[in-house]
Scaffold this motif. Structure first.
Motif, short mmCIF file in Angstrom:
data_model
loop_
_atom_site.label_atom_id
_atom_site.label_comp_id
_atom_site.label_asym_id
_atom_site.label_seq_id
_atom_site.Cartn_x
_atom_site.Cartn_y
_atom_site.Cartn_z
N PRO A 197 -4.23 3.84 -8.82
CA PRO A 197 -2.83 3.42 -8.91
C PRO A 197 -1.97 4.18 -9.93
O PRO A 197 -0.82 4.51 -9.60
CB PRO A 197 -2.95 1.92 -9.25
N PRO A 198 -2.45 4.49 -11.15
CA PRO A 198 -1.59 5.25 -12.06
C PRO A 198 -1.22 6.63 -11.53
O PRO A 198 -0.12 7.13 -11.79
CB PRO A 198 -2.43 5.35 -13.34
N ILE A 199 -2.14 7.25 -10.79
CA ILE A 199 -1.84 8.57 -10.20
C ILE A 199 -0.74 8.41 -9.15
O ILE A 199 0.19 9.21 -9.06
CB ILE A 199 -3.11 9.19 -9.59
N LEU A 200 -0.86 7.35 -8.33
CA LEU A 200 0.15 7.09 -7.30
C LEU A 200 1.51 6.79 -7.89
O LEU A 200 2.54 7.24 -7.40
CB LEU A 200 -0.30 5.92 -6.43
N LYS A 201 1.53 6.01 -8.97
CA LYS A 201 2.81 5.54 -9.54
C LYS A 201 3.46 6.57 -10.45
O LYS A 201 4.69 6.70 -10.48
CB LYS A 201 2.57 4.25 -10.33
N PHE A 202 2.64 7.29 -11.22
CA PHE A 202 3.20 8.11 -12.29
C PHE A 202 2.81 9.59 -12.23
O PHE A 202 3.40 10.40 -12.95
CB PHE A 202 2.78 7.55 -13.66
N GLY A 203 1.83 9.93 -11.41
CA GLY A 203 1.37 11.31 -11.35
C GLY A 203 2.40 12.23 -10.73
O GLY A 203 3.18 11.83 -9.86
N VAL A 215 -0.94 -0.62 7.85
CA VAL A 215 -0.79 -0.43 6.40
C VAL A 215 0.61 -0.82 5.93
O VAL A 215 0.78 -1.30 4.80
CB VAL A 215 -1.13 1.02 5.99
N GLU A 216 1.61 -0.66 6.78
CA GLU A 216 2.97 -1.01 6.37
C GLU A 216 3.19 -2.53 6.37
O GLU A 216 4.18 -3.01 5.80
CB GLU A 216 4.01 -0.33 7.26
N ASP A 217 2.30 -3.30 7.01
CA ASP A 217 2.44 -4.75 7.05
C ASP A 217 1.61 -5.45 5.96
O ASP A 217 1.62 -6.68 5.87
CB ASP A 217 1.99 -5.28 8.42
N TRP A 218 0.92 -4.69 5.16
CA TRP A 218 0.00 -5.25 4.17
C TRP A 218 0.77 -5.91 3.04
O TRP A 218 1.74 -5.37 2.52
CB TRP A 218 -0.86 -4.12 3.62
N ASP A 219 0.32 -7.11 2.62
CA ASP A 219 0.91 -7.77 1.46
C ASP A 219 -0.19 -8.28 0.52
O ASP A 219 -1.38 -8.10 0.79
CB ASP A 219 1.88 -8.89 1.86
N TYR A 220 0.23 -8.91 -0.57
CA TYR A 220 -0.75 -9.29 -1.59
C TYR A 220 -1.67 -10.42 -1.13
O TYR A 220 -2.77 -10.60 -1.68
CB TYR A 220 -0.04 -9.69 -2.89
N LEU A 269 0.82 -1.20 0.00
CA LEU A 269 0.00 0.00 0.00
C LEU A 269 0.87 1.26 0.00
O LEU A 269 2.04 1.22 0.40
CB LEU A 269 -0.91 -0.01 1.23
N PRO A 270 0.30 2.40 -0.44
CA PRO A 270 1.05 3.67 -0.42
C PRO A 270 1.10 4.22 1.00
O PRO A 270 0.36 5.14 1.37
CB PRO A 270 0.22 4.56 -1.36
N VAL A 271 2.01 3.67 1.79
CA VAL A 271 2.04 3.94 3.23
C VAL A 271 2.19 5.43 3.52
O VAL A 271 1.49 5.97 4.40
CB VAL A 271 3.19 3.14 3.88
#
Length: 441
Positions: free
Chosen positions: A130-136, A94-99, A75-77
């Motif tokens: 997700p695209p905003i988080l990764k590339f915005g 949130v920092e312990d979250w996995d798939y 997640l975007p912690v």
């Protein structure tokens, strides 16, 4: 306590050992199921009959941070903690979250057997944010993410057009800069857009230059009540509550700051985004298959014909066995797949698992088709009726095309999977070759 109906839950939930689930995953499943059962599962069939999920449900999920699990793991912690989101249901930080946490959530969200109600809530978080988080850009993130991540505004992903489905490179909607370079003017149409009718924004594929994939970009386009935007719901065979929408864009003025990433990189961003979409679809669709088959199993234990229960008929047992073998094989593959996602970095996973993600998505639709058809046939006339004992089988069977077409149609996925496997094999083989003119291995 009554034992679980065969095929009704994954083996790990039926008391069988599993190497994948930690105490954190077990606790999350329990908390997740309790919340979703109360706020979604028990109402899903009624909402599907009515054709709409009440607006307050989205806000209930958002207020409990129960839309955040739709995002790709990890997640975007940083962003979540800035917004005061430190955990989900007081169970997982949130920092312990996995798939695997993500897979549990996706599985539970579809435990009603219906895709529509869950899709009406999660699609924007899963595929549009997700695209905003990764590339915005930082500026675009600051303007959009607080409202989107807190569920104050809704967003959709808008790729597909009337003449462009799985062939993303054929997108025709244009975004042309104004003479002063401050805005894009967007013109075109988008079709079969899940959640579009409720969304304030769309993460939209647009053409900013010439033909082909190199001309594509991603743009955050305002929708609701925005000048030049017209939207209407589309009636589709399944997913009745997911808000499938037709969007017309006529000289829609969008600030250039709403560009996601760089011009001409849209195809790359979209393809990266597809992996999460296809994997979560595979998980949800496999749960639908489970619900259909378990309902048929229960019915066959009770329904009598020719002087004995259906379960006492060898042909019935054969049909259940065939579908059950496909179902449990698919689920075992998904569990293995999701575990691999927890051990691989993002770039490595995209390379090693990208083609297989497409294959898992395609196979999930094939398995659902087999299990849903098996259920309808075993329910007989009840399975052909939109109410009563076989209603769940009829509803799930209606959803089958929605599993085999969106997110990449089945034949395209099967071809993509093999092409990607061939590419990986050739690249690895080439890497082992001796450099020309060198004595080194």
């Amino acid at each position: 306590m009554k034992p679980p109906t065969p095929f009704s839950d994954p083996p790990a939930l039926c008391g069988l050992p599993s190497p994948y689930y930690t105490p954190s995953h077990v606790a999350w499943r329990k908390a997740c199921r309790s919340f979703i059962d109360q706020n979604l599962t028990v109402h899903a069939m009624d909402w599907e009959r009515e054709g709409a999920v009440p607006e307050h449900v989205f806000h209930t999920f958002a207020a409990s941070n129960m839309l955040v699990p739709s995002l790709p793991a990890p997640l975007p912690v940083g962003w979540l903690k800035r917004l005061g989101i430190h955990h989900v249901l007081n169970t997982v930080k949130v920092e312990d979250w996995d798939y695997i946490h993500t897979a549990i959530y996706t599985d539970e969200m579809t435990r009603s057997g219906l895709q529509g109600p869950a899709a009406s809530l999660t699609t924007g978080f899963s595929y549009a944010i997700p695209p905003i988080l990764k590339f915005g850009s930082q500026q675009l993130q600051e303007r959009s993410l607080p409202d989107l991540l807190l569920g104050k505004k809704r967003v959709c992903i808008a790729i597909t057009e009337p003449n462009t489905g799985s062939d993303v490179a054929g997108v025709q909607t244009t975004a042309t800069k104004t003479p002063d370079g401050k805005h894009y003017m967007v013109n075109g149409t988008k079709k079969w857009i899940t959640n579009g009718i409720w969304s304030s924004y769309a993460t939209m594929a647009v053409r900013t230059s010439g033909p082909g994939p190199s001309g594509l970009s991603l743009l955050l386009v305002p929708l609701l009540n925005y000048p030049g935007v017209s939207m209407r719901k589309i009636k589709v065979a399944g997913h009745l509550t997911s808000g499938t929408t037709f969007i017309e864009l006529d000289e829609v003025k969008v600030p250039v700051e709403n560009l996601i990433g760089q011009e001409g990189q849209g195809m790359k961003y979209i393809m990266t985004n597809f992996n999460h979409e296809r994997l979560t679809l595979a998980i949800a669709v496999t749960r639908q298959a489970r619900v259909a088959l378990a309902a048929a199993f229960d019915y066959c234990l009770q329904r009598e014909a020719f002087g004995k229960t259906l379960m006492e008929q060898p042909v019935v047992r054969h049909r259940l066995a065939k579908a059950g073998a496909l179902l449990e094989s698919q689920w075992a593959w998904i569990e293995q797949f999701v575990y691999q996602m927890t051990k691989l970095g993002k770039l490595e996973a995209d390379v090693e698992l990208g083609g297989l993600t497409a294959l898992a998505k395609a196979q999930a639709g094939i398995v659902l088709d087999e299990c849903a058809r098996c259920a309808v046939l075993l329910f007989g006339g009840n399975g052909f009726t939109t109410s009563g004992r076989g209603e769940i089988a009829e509803r799930i069977y209606r959803d089958v095309p929605g599993a085999r077409i969106p997110g990449g149609s089945e034949d395209v996925m099967l071809d993509l999977a093999v092409r990607q496997l061939v590419k990986n094999y050739q690249n690895k083989t080439k890497a082992l070759e001796r450099p020309q003119g060198s004595s080194k291995l």
